[in-house]
Design an enzyme around this catalytic site. Structure first.
Site, PDB file in Angstrom:
ATOM      1  N   ALA A  63       0.831  -1.204   0.000  1.00  0.00           N
ATOM      2  CA  ALA A  63       0.000   0.000   0.000  1.00  0.00           C
ATOM      3  C   ALA A  63       0.864   1.251   0.000  1.00  0.00           C
ATOM      4  O   ALA A  63       1.940   1.286   0.601  1.00  0.00           O
ATOM      5  CB  ALA A  63      -0.919  -0.007   1.214  1.00  0.00           C
ATOM      6  N   GLY A 112       0.651  -5.156   0.942  1.00  0.00           N
ATOM      7  CA  GLY A 112      -0.472  -5.365   0.047  1.00  0.00           C
ATOM      8  C   GLY A 112      -0.091  -6.110  -1.221  1.00  0.00           C
ATOM      9  O   GLY A 112      -0.918  -6.819  -1.802  1.00  0.00           O
ATOM     10  N   GLU A 115      -0.271  -9.610  -0.283  1.00  0.00           N
ATOM     11  CA  GLU A 115      -1.670  -9.988  -0.116  1.00  0.00           C
ATOM     12  C   GLU A 115      -2.354 -10.233  -1.458  1.00  0.00           C
ATOM     13  O   GLU A 115      -3.231 -11.099  -1.563  1.00  0.00           O
ATOM     14  CB  GLU A 115      -2.404  -8.917   0.701  1.00  0.00           C
ATOM     15  N   GLU A 135       3.713  -4.864   7.780  1.00  0.00           N
ATOM     16  CA  GLU A 135       2.724  -3.959   8.365  1.00  0.00           C
ATOM     17  C   GLU A 135       2.949  -3.747   9.857  1.00  0.00           C
ATOM     18  O   GLU A 135       2.681  -2.666  10.395  1.00  0.00           O
ATOM     19  CB  GLU A 135       1.304  -4.505   8.133  1.00  0.00           C
TER      20      GLU A 135
END
Length: 259
Positions: A63, A112, A115, A135
Site C-alpha cells: 500500500a 499489500g 496480499e 505492516e
C-alpha cells in the site's frame, strides 16, 4: 492510468505501472484494478489473467503509505473505509474471479503486494523475488486480508513468523512454504506465466470456473459442507457443452484403442 493492459491471445496481462513508487498501491491503482476486474469478468474473449508489476525491482511494495497516513490521520472510520474496505475488496475480487488469475512476481511483493499474491489462484516468481509482511512495523496488522489468507495457505506458525517479524523470505522459501507455484529465472517469468495460462485455457471455461469456485468457496468449510459445494458446482457443469465435448473426446480415443 496506474495500470496497463495488453492481450496475449486470450490472456490479459495486467501490469501495475508505478515503477518510480515500486508499484505501490495507491487508492487510484486499487480502484483501477477493481474496476478492470469487474468489467473483464463478463468479457468472454478473456480466458485468464496474468498480473505483474512494471520493471524488475518490484511486483508491488504494498500500500502507498502516504495514502494510508492521510486516512489514518482522518480517524478510524476513514481508515476502515479507505484502507480495509478498499484493500479487502480488491483481494476478494481477485480470489473470487471467475477466471484464473496468475501472479507473475517480478521482484519484491511486500504488504499489500504480498496480499495480492495470496489472493491470486496461482503464482510464478522470478528467482530474485522476495515476500514480506511488514505492516507490523507501522503498528497495525495486515489490512488487505493477509492475516486470514496467509495462515490458510502456508500454515499458522509459518504465517505468524512472517506477520510478527516483518522479515522477508526469498522466492525459494516462498515456494517451499506453498505461497507460490514456481520459481524461474527473471527472463522466463512472463513466458512461464503465459504458458501456465495456456495449459488451463485448453479446458472448457465452464469447467475452469466450476473448479475455481468450488475450491475457493469450499476450502475453509467443514468437509461435509465443502463436499456439498463440490456437488453443486459439478451439477452446474453436467448440461454444458464442455462436458459433452470432453466425454466425446475420451470415448472416441477409447474406441480407437480397443480396435
Amino acid at each position: 492510468m496506474s495500470i496497463t493492459v495488453r492481450h496475449a491471445a486470450s490472456t490479459a496481462v495486467i501490469t501495475i505501472d508505478r515503477p518510480d513508487k515500486l508499484n505501490a498501491l495507491d487508492y487510484t491503482t486499487i480502484d483501477e484494478l477493481s474496476a478492470w476486474l469487474d468489467n473483464a469478468s463478463a468479457d468472454d474473449s478473456i480466458r485468464s489473467v496474468v498480473l505483474t508489476g512494471s520493471g524488475d525491482r518490484a511486483f508491488s511494495a504494498g500500500a502507498d503509505i502516504s495514502c494510508l497516513a492521510q486516512s489514518i490521520d482522518a480517524g478510524t472510520a476513514h481508515a476502515l473505509q479507505d484502507i480495509v474496505a478498499r484493500g479487502q475488496g480488491l483481494t476478494r475480487r481477485i480470489e473470487q474471479f471467475s477466471k484464473p488469475v496468475i501472479a507473475a512476481v517480478n521482484g519484491l511483493a511486500y504488504g499489500g503486494g504480498c496480499e495480492i499474491v495470496e489472493a491470486t489462484h496461482l503464482a510464478v516468481a522470478a528467482d530474485h523475488a522476495s515476500f514480506a509482511k511488514p505492516e507490523i512495523s507501522l503498528g497495525f496488522p495486515p489490512p488487505f486480508g493477509g492475516s486470514q489468507r496467509l495462515p490458510r495457505h502456508i500454515g499458522r506458525k509459518r504465517a505468524l513468523e512472517m506477520i510478527l517479524t516483518g522479515d522477508a523470505v526469498d522466492a525459494q522459501r516462498a515456494h517451499e512454504m506453498g505461497l507460490i507455484n514456481h520459481v524461474v529465472p527473471a527472463s522466463d517469468l512472463l513466458a512461464t506465466a503465459l504458458e501456465l495460462a495456456v495449459r488451463i485455457e485448453r479446458h472448457a471455461p465452464t469447467a475452469v470456473h466450476a473448479c475455481l469456485a468450488a475450491v475457493t468457496r469450499g476450502i475453509n468449510l467443514p468437509i461435509d459442507e465443502g463436499l456439498a459445494v463440490e456437488a453443486a458446482w459439478f451439477a452446474t457443469t453436467v448440461p454444458t457443452a464442455g462436458v459433452r465435448r470432453g466425454l466425446d473426446r475420451f470415448l472416441s480415443r477409447s474406441d480407437m484403442t480397443s480396435q
